[in-house]
Structures are given as structure tokens and as C-alpha cells.
Design an enzyme around this catalytic site. Structure first.
Site, PDB file in Angstrom:
ATOM      1  N   TYR A 144      17.215 -26.501 -19.958  1.00  0.00           N
ATOM      2  CA  TYR A 144      16.464 -27.728 -19.853  1.00  0.00           C
ATOM      3  C   TYR A 144      15.034 -27.640 -20.326  1.00  0.00           C
ATOM      4  O   TYR A 144      14.264 -26.824 -19.823  1.00  0.00           O
ATOM      5  CB  TYR A 144      16.684 -28.281 -18.829  1.00  0.00           C
ATOM      6  CG  TYR A 144      16.105 -29.556 -18.495  1.00  0.00           C
ATOM      7  CD1 TYR A 144      16.287 -30.805 -19.042  1.00  0.00           C
ATOM      8  CD2 TYR A 144      14.774 -29.596 -17.391  1.00  0.00           C
ATOM      9  CE1 TYR A 144      15.814 -32.062 -19.059  1.00  0.00           C
ATOM     10  CE2 TYR A 144      14.213 -30.891 -17.617  1.00  0.00           C
ATOM     11  CZ  TYR A 144      14.553 -32.066 -18.159  1.00  0.00           C
ATOM     12  OH  TYR A 144      13.883 -33.320 -17.905  1.00  0.00           O
ATOM     13  N   ASP A 238      10.039 -20.734 -22.415  1.00  0.00           N
ATOM     14  CA  ASP A 238       9.722 -21.778 -21.544  1.00  0.00           C
ATOM     15  C   ASP A 238       9.697 -21.395 -20.025  1.00  0.00           C
ATOM     16  O   ASP A 238      10.562 -21.076 -19.494  1.00  0.00           O
ATOM     17  CB  ASP A 238      10.766 -22.932 -21.639  1.00  0.00           C
ATOM     18  CG  ASP A 238      10.382 -24.283 -20.874  1.00  0.00           C
ATOM     19  OD1 ASP A 238       9.464 -23.937 -19.937  1.00  0.00           O
ATOM     20  OD2 ASP A 238      11.219 -25.020 -20.852  1.00  0.00           O
ATOM     21  N   LYS A 266       4.934 -26.692 -13.167  1.00  0.00           N
ATOM     22  CA  LYS A 266       5.561 -26.473 -11.762  1.00  0.00           C
ATOM     23  C   LYS A 266       4.367 -25.683 -10.996  1.00  0.00           C
ATOM     24  O   LYS A 266       3.464 -26.401 -10.656  1.00  0.00           O
ATOM     25  CB  LYS A 266       6.902 -25.900 -11.444  1.00  0.00           C
ATOM     26  CG  LYS A 266       7.972 -26.989 -12.107  1.00  0.00           C
ATOM     27  CD  LYS A 266       9.501 -26.598 -12.072  1.00  0.00           C
ATOM     28  CE  LYS A 266      10.083 -27.752 -12.591  1.00  0.00           C
ATOM     29  NZ  LYS A 266      11.113 -27.722 -13.672  1.00  0.00           N
TER      30      LYS A 266
END
Ligand code: PLP
Length: 428
Positions: A144, A238, A266
Site C-alpha cells: 500500500y 516506501d 508516520k
């Protein structure tokens, strides 16, 4: 356990917000039941609006590596707030955070801050396309990278195909440039290169955390690097989830392979909305205003968010041993899970990378998305709901990663293991 207030809050939220939530996973769709509405956090715990207290293994889906209400981050934010929330002009704290990060990595000279992981990856892909002057990208099933158009892609009918949109609202014309390959399967990547000589980048979670926790094989990453070099394609790691989580340097602190572009999110914001993408200077200098590739953001580099990120990162750098301690806690937890599973004949797979942990109700090792999909999601739903009722908050899907935080102790982990043993017994 009573969750009456959450039930009422959810009904009311659903009247005004689609599904009652601002991000779909929060609605508990895959485990059933009512999502609990949170009132506040307290170090390792979160407290819902009925006053129930939970040990929190979600930690806002990763950012809160120091747990809730860490004093240093809190103080940095309060200080920043008093100086004004936003200016839309440069501030020195952006440079300070940029410097802290660039100094950590040989392959990163410059970084740009955005406000979410989605934005970070979307911008990194535009940068890769603009730099290589190629159009296609390769992504992996089960990884994702946020909800931007070209990344909301699912497998077509063939083994390796140009992707089809996984959501209405994404034109097929937008996803025809996205080639889909299988995680940990280098042959599927080679097939993509055989089908196209126009590949700008491969984007990969080097430690996949969005199909459950599925780390990439070292050899697989090495071969991705080789294919990229051979085809003048950029490699994007990523690390929105794994950055500053799996180790201080994320996956790059664990494997030898070096990407061309890295994305963060994050943990980098310490709990505030921050994302970033970074690369060596010759790539980053192609970005506007120095170069022709456009990218912008009104609240990018927001001073309150930057101060939260800086306080968090400095604290991490000051205690490099923290990742060993967190990994020990995560391993202790997963060992406890395994023992409980064995005692009750429940098939279970587990893995750990730094402060990240994952478990699948699955009889076979999980190496890719197809393997993950063979897990027993009904078992997971029952497990999740029983743990929740007993004050332990795990991510509400089989296909998510769990996180331990610096405020957790062996005593907390052992308390959870005792509960896992009880719940596994009930489930077997
Ligand atoms: C969470 C995540 C994103 C998206 O970040 P948002 O801040 O939710 O937009 C992208 N990539 C990975 C690997 C993630 O875990």
C-alpha cells in the site's frame, strides 16, 4: 465491558461522516462490531469515551513510537503552537529536521516535507517519472502506498498485467501505466521489464506492512536494484511505515540494498501529519523551484508538525539502543503468541522487524499477498473482538502490522501473553 457511549457516538458520526470515519479501516468492517471512540492516550494506553482502558498496539497506525503524550514531544508542540500555527513561509525548523535526516543516510542529500504518506509517495513517483522521462511504474500486490490514483491498482486477469483500478473514480487510463508484480517474486518483475521499456520506477515497501507484516527477502531487494540499474529505472523504498520503526534507518538499517528515492511518514511526524520524500541531489534538484517538476503544499513543513517530528527524531537518535529493546519486546510478544498457538493447535505465522510485529492465522509461511489472503480472517475477527473486550487494542484487520512502543515493559507484554493464551484456548 460497556461501550454504550461509543455506540451512540458511532451512530451520530454515521449521520454526518461517510461510514462514521475519516479513514475506512477505522470502521471495524473486517472484524465487525462498533469501533471504540477514543478520549485520550496515556503512555502505553488509550482510554475510550466510556472510560475503558486498552493497551495500544496500533499507536495511530505507527507514528507513536514513544507512546501517548510523550513529554518531550508535547513540550516541543506547545512551544511551537505559541509562536503561531502556520506561516506559509520558510522556517528554520524545516532545515533542522531535513539536516538530521540527510546526515543519517549516504544516499540522501535533500528531502522535501509534505503532509501525509500518500502525498510523499505520489510526489516521489512524479519525481521518478520526471527524472527518467518514462511513464510506467511497477508496484507489488499487497503493498500500500496511499490512495493516489495510479497506486490504487489491483491485479488484472493475467499473471502479470497492467493493473486495473481497485476503486471506482480511478480511470483505467490512469492505471494503465501501473504494472503489477508479485512481492518476493523476481521473475514477475522481470516479466514487467520484458513487457515494457518505459519503466520510470519500482515502488516497494522493503518491509511490507500493509498486507500484515511481510518483510522482503534480501536477495529480492538486491535483484530489484540490479534490474533498476540495468534498465535506467529508479528504485523507490516506501518507508512511510518502516522508516524510524524497523530500525533508526528503517529497512536501510537492516538490508544492504540502497534505493534512489525514499519516502517517509508516520514516525517522522511524531504524531502530527508529516510525510517526506528524499533522494540524492541530482534527483531532488529536478523539483520546482530549482527544476521543472512541480510539487507544492500550503501546509507543507508546518512548524508545529516539524517541531513534533524533530523532537521525536532527536530523542530516537539520542537512544540508539531503543530499537534493540523494542525488538526484544516484539519478539517476546510473538514468542508468547506462538507458544499459545502451539498449546491450542492453532496454525500461526509470526514475524518481527524492530518495533514492528505481525501474525497470521495461517498454516504456511507468508511471502506475498496471495499467501496472506489464505489466512483465517474469521479467526482473526474473533480474536480481535475478545482481546478488545479484555482491554487490548490490536489493529482491526488481519492485514495490518502491530507496533510496540518505548513506554512498554516486559510486564505489559507478559500481561498480554497471558490474555492471548486464555483467548486462544477459547478459540480452539
Ligand atoms: C501509511 C502508509 C502510506 C500512506 O500514508 P498516509 O499518511 O496514510 O497517507 C503510504 N505507504 C505506506 C507504506 C504506508 O504504510
Amino acid at each position: 465491558m460497556q461501550i454504550e457511549n461509543s455506540k451512540i457516538a458511532f451512530l451520530e458520526a454515521k449521520q454526518y461522516i461517510p461510514g462514521g470515519v475519516d479513514s475506512p479501516v477505522r470502521a471495524f468492517k473486517s472484524v465487525g462490531g462498533t469501533p471504540v471512540f477514543m478520549d485520550r492516550g496515556e503512555s502505553a494506553y488509550i482510554i475510550d469515551i466510556d472510560g475503558n482502558r486498552y493497551i495500544d498496539f496500533v499507536q495511530s497506525w505507527g507514528p507513536l513510537i514513544f507512546g501517548h503524550c510523550d513529554k518531550d514531544i508535547e513540550n516541543a508542540v506547545i512551544k511551537a503552537v505559541k509562536n503561531g500555527l502556520s506561516f506559509g513561509a520558510p522556517t528554520t525548523v524545516e532545515t533542522e529536521l531535513a539536516k538530521e535526516i540527510c546526515e543519517m543516510f549516504d544516499n540522501i542529500d535533500k528531502i522535501r516535507f509534505v503532509s501525509s504518506g500518500t502525498e510523499a509517495v505520489m510526489s516521489a513517483i512524479r519525481l521518478a517519472r520526471g527524472f527518467t522521462l518514462k511513464d510506467n511504474i511497477i508496484k507489488f500486490e499487497g503493498c500500500y502506498h496511499g490512495h493516489s490514483d495510479s497506486l490504487l491498482v489491483q491485479a488484472g486477469s493475467g499473471a502479470v498485467t497492467f493493473g486495473t483500478p481497485s476503486s471506482p473514480g480511478v480511470p483505467a487510463d490512469f492505471t494503465k501505466h501501473t504494472l503489477l508484480a508479485k512481492y518476493n517474486d523476481i521473475e514477475s518483475v522481470k516479466e514487467c521489464f520484458e513487457n515494457s521499456d518505459n519503466i520510470a520506477c519500482i515502488v516497494v515497501e522493503p518491509i511490507a506492512g500493509n498486507m500484515g507484516l511481510v518483510p522482503a527477502d534480501e536477495e529480492f531487494l538486491k535483484e530489484l536494484r540490479e534490474l533498476c540499474d540495468k534498465h535506467d529505472t529508479l528504485l523507490i523504498f516506501d518507508e512511510v511505515m518502516s522508516g524510524f520503526r524497523a530500525s533508526l534507518k528503517g529497512a536501510q538499517g537492516i538490508v544492504d540494498t540502497k534505493p534512489d528515492i525514499v519516502t517517509f511518514g508516520k514516525v517522522i511526524g511524531g504524531g502530527m501529519p508529516v510525510g517526506a520524500f528524499a533522494a540524492r541531489a541530482d534527483i531532488m534538484d529536478k523539483l520546482s523551484p530549482d527544476g521543472p517538476i512541480y510539487q507544492a503544499g500550503t501546509l507543507s513543513g508546518n512548524p508545529v508538525a516539524m517541531n513534533a517530528g524533530l523532537a521525536s527524531l532527536r530523542k530516537l537518535k539520542k537512544s540508539p539502543d531503543i530499537y534493540n529493546r523494542l525488538e526484544k519486546l516484539a519478539k517476546r510478544l510473538m514468542e508468547g503468541f506462538k507458544e499459545a498457538a502451539k498449546q491450542n493447535n492453532i496454525p500461526l505465522q509470526t514475524s518481527v522487524r524492530g518495533s514492528m510485529f505481525g501474525f497470521f492465522f495461517n498454516a504456511s509461511e507468508v511471502k506475498n499477498f496471495n499467501d496472506a489472503l489464505k489466512s483465517d480472517t474469521e479467526m482473526f475477527a474473533k480474536f480481535h473482538s475478545k482481546m478488545l473486550q479484555n482491554g487490548i487494542y490490536f489493529a482491526c484487520s488481519q492485514f495490518e502490522t502491530g507496533f510496540v512502543s518505548a513506554v512498554m515493559s516486559e510486564a505489559i507484554i507478559d500481561e498480554v501473553i497471558t490474555m492471548v493464551k486464555k483467548v486462544f484456548k477459547e478459540l480452539s
